[in-house]
Design a protein around this motif. Structure first.
Motif, PDB file in Angstrom:
ATOM      1  N   PHE A 262      39.478  36.618  50.022  1.00 56.29           N
ATOM      2  CA  PHE A 262      38.119  36.444  49.492  1.00 56.29           C
ATOM      3  C   PHE A 262      37.698  37.637  48.628  1.00 56.29           C
ATOM      4  O   PHE A 262      36.534  38.041  48.637  1.00 56.29           O
ATOM      5  CB  PHE A 262      37.101  36.252  50.627  1.00 56.29           C
ATOM      6  CG  PHE A 262      37.409  35.115  51.540  1.00 56.29           C
ATOM      7  CD1 PHE A 262      37.304  33.806  51.101  1.00 56.29           C
ATOM      8  CD2 PHE A 262      37.839  35.347  52.839  1.00 56.29           C
ATOM      9  CE1 PHE A 262      37.599  32.752  51.946  1.00 56.29           C
ATOM     10  CE2 PHE A 262      38.145  34.291  53.691  1.00 56.29           C
ATOM     11  CZ  PHE A 262      38.030  32.990  53.239  1.00 56.29           C
ATOM     12  N   ARG A 266      32.747  35.389  42.451  1.00 53.56           N
ATOM     13  CA  ARG A 266      32.413  33.983  42.611  1.00 53.56           C
ATOM     14  C   ARG A 266      32.903  33.153  41.422  1.00 53.56           C
ATOM     15  O   ARG A 266      33.359  32.026  41.567  1.00 53.56           O
ATOM     16  CB  ARG A 266      30.905  33.829  42.766  1.00 53.56           C
ATOM     17  CG  ARG A 266      30.454  32.401  43.016  1.00 53.56           C
ATOM     18  CD  ARG A 266      28.958  32.328  43.261  1.00 53.56           C
ATOM     19  NE  ARG A 266      28.572  33.137  44.405  1.00 53.56           N
ATOM     20  CZ  ARG A 266      27.302  33.298  44.805  1.00 53.56           C
ATOM     21  NH1 ARG A 266      26.313  32.720  44.128  1.00 53.56           N
ATOM     22  NH2 ARG A 266      27.025  34.043  45.846  1.00 53.56           N
ATOM     23  N   SER A 323      41.946  31.354  48.453  1.00 54.83           N
ATOM     24  CA  SER A 323      41.086  32.505  48.748  1.00 54.83           C
ATOM     25  C   SER A 323      41.842  33.819  48.849  1.00 54.83           C
ATOM     26  O   SER A 323      41.211  34.879  48.932  1.00 54.83           O
ATOM     27  CB  SER A 323      40.329  32.262  50.063  1.00 54.83           C
ATOM     28  OG  SER A 323      41.231  32.060  51.137  1.00 54.83           O
TER      29      SER A 323
END
Length: 509
Positions: A262, A266, A323
């Protein structure tokens, strides 16, 4: 219940698929170590096997034991064989066996229709020549064994029906090898529960078997502290220096790589999803993907348990691959590609039924199978030049040239993984660097930030490293007394202080 045809047909399919894949992989395998196909780690894995060391997280205990045994057997049978070539052959064998197991699984899952064996062979062949598997089958890496264990987990689930006790050793081996096997456990648990009767008792029994497999697999990691300690003489490849709990947990938990999960912005998510879609589509082409979705739709209509199992199988793996922000995260999609090969077999069988119903000609089904087989072979030939590594010598040439310029008692400072691992292999795997430059000291600039690595260097080079806080301090203390080389230019060294020599840079104090 197995029929007499199944009893002889399944082994035949396994042998045929394995033989085809193994011949292809041996022919296209790299002659030695390579940097292609994200395989830079192969040099480190081989060096760790030779020195009984501990490779990068999480340590891959099962693979290391298997690789050490394989190298021992190979050098006993062929004393002059290159260990790099032997490492590639181990990957080729594991990947080829995964194709054979895939044929068995597909044959079991396909409806009893004409040419059932042909559709199973198409599943195995499509899996064997998919770029993701093929690229890992011809290099020394951990993913070919991972692919075999993925296929074996499917075999344990489906070919044994409700007798799921065989899932335990497969799960154990998967956990002992590559921890992403955990991502397949929800699907495994669901299917065990479903075939076990979908009762509360079946749930706890299924959970107990998976737990037993995880615990058995975790026992393999006992190799890590034993190898790290080295009986008081620690091996030079020793990630985490895991002879203590702190180092062991750092290694096994993948602490060094957590930051990649992650890690993107975004706005990067769309690009990652696009990359996932490209990898999935590229394996079997858009037409193959369409046929795979036909197979999934068949399960959706008639075998809901297999549909749900499929989605639980591909979901966690896909989420992880999307991710995990590294350049090679697409390799984690191997289980997704494998289940797509099963869908493809079923989809082609369904497509042939659809064609036969509209044009009831006796030869048409065989014609469809022949056309698909020809298309798969044509695709294999088209991709050959991009995937084959049979003429790739770049990594070995780098080490050979480095051996010609290094001097005795040199300090060699490295940074990037590719060059670092090849130099580790040259020093502690093949031994050619230490033979050419006795007393060579290898220091990785990136790893010096870790306490365990400084401790390891102090154990290896006590008079050189001592309590120096940084690589710069080591360079300042020893740069005038020893020849110093760099594998690449570093920003903190003025360019005029570095002289190119072969593939390296010599420091001018």
């Amino acid at each position: 219940m197995q029929t007499s045809e199944t009893l002889w047909m399944t082994p035949t399919l396994v042998v045929a698929s394995t033989g085809f894949a193994l011949a292809l992989y041996i022919w296209t395998a790299a002659p030695g170590l390579t940097w292609a196909h994200q395989a830079a780690d192969g040099a480190e894995l081989l060096a760790a096997a030779v020195t009984n060391g501990v490779p990068h997280p999480p340590g891959y205990p099962l693979y290391m034991l298997l690789l050490q045994g394989w190298l021992g057997l190979g050098q006993w049978l062929a004393p002059t064989a290159s260990i790099a070539r032997l490492g590639n052959l181990l990957s080729a064998l594991c990947a080829a066996l995964s194709a054979g197991v895939t044929a068995a699984v597909a044959y079991h899952l396909l409806p009893a229709r004409p040419l059932r064996w042909g559709w199973a062979l198409i599943a195995a062949g499509a899996w064997a020549v998919s770029p993701l598997l093929w690229s890992q089958a011809i290099v020394t890496e951990v993913y070919a064994l991972h692919a075999l264990l993925v296929a074996l987990l499917g075999w344990a689930l489906f070919n044994r029906g409700g007798r799921a006790i065989c899932v335990i050793p497969v799960v154990a081996c998967g956990i002992a090898h590559h921890l992403t096997m955990v991502l397949l456990l929800p699907a495994t648990l669901y299917y065990l529960w479903h075939v076990g009767g979908r009762s509360q008792t079946a749930w706890w029994r299924s959970l107990g078997m998976i737990t037993a497999g995880v615990i058995l697999g975790a026992c393999f990691y006992l190799r890590t502290p034993l190898a790290a300690a080295g009986g008081g003489n620690p091996p030079p490849i020793n990630w985490g220096y895991a002879d203590n709990w702190r180092g062991f947990w750092w290694l096994v938990s993948g602490a060094a790589y957590r930051g990649y999960l992650f890690a993107g912005e975004r706005g990067d998510l769309f690009g990652r999803l696009t990359g996932w879609a490209f990898v999935v589509t590229n394996q079997f082409t858009p037409m193959g993907l369409a046929l795979s979705l036909v197979g999934l739709s068949y399960w959706d209509r008639l075998q809901g348990a297999l549909r749900t199992w499929s989605l639980l199988w591909i979901g966690p793996v896909s989420l992880y691959a999307v991710s995990y922000f590294t350049r090679d995260s697409e390799i984690y999609l191997l289980p997704v590609v494998w289940v797509m090969a099963l869908w493809l077999a079923l989809g082609t069988a369904e497509a042939s039924v659809w064609v036969q119903q509209r044009w009831p000609l006796t030869w048409l089904t065989r014609g469809v199978a022949a056309a698909l087989t020809l298309g798969m072979l044509t695709l294999m030939v088209v991709r050959l030049s991009d995937i084959s590594l049979r003429h790739d010598h770049a990594a070995q040439t780098f080490v050979d040239q480095a051996a010609t310029v290094l001097e005795p008692d040199s300090i060699l400072i490295t940074l990037a993984d590719a060059e670092t691992f090849m130099l580790w292999y040259g020093a502690w795997g093949s031994g050619e660097l230490l033979q050419a430059a006795p007393g060579l000291v290898l220091i990785n600039y990136s790893l010096y930030q870790f306490d365990w690595y400084r401790r390891l260097l102090r154990a290896q080079y006590p008079t050189l490293v001592g309590d120096e806080p940084s690589v710069e301090a080591i360079l300042a203390a020893n740069g005038h007394a020893r020849p110093v080389f760099f594998s690449e230019m570093l920003s903190y060294i003025p360019p005029e202080r570095l002289q190119p020599v072969g593939p390296l840079w010599r420091y001018l104090p």
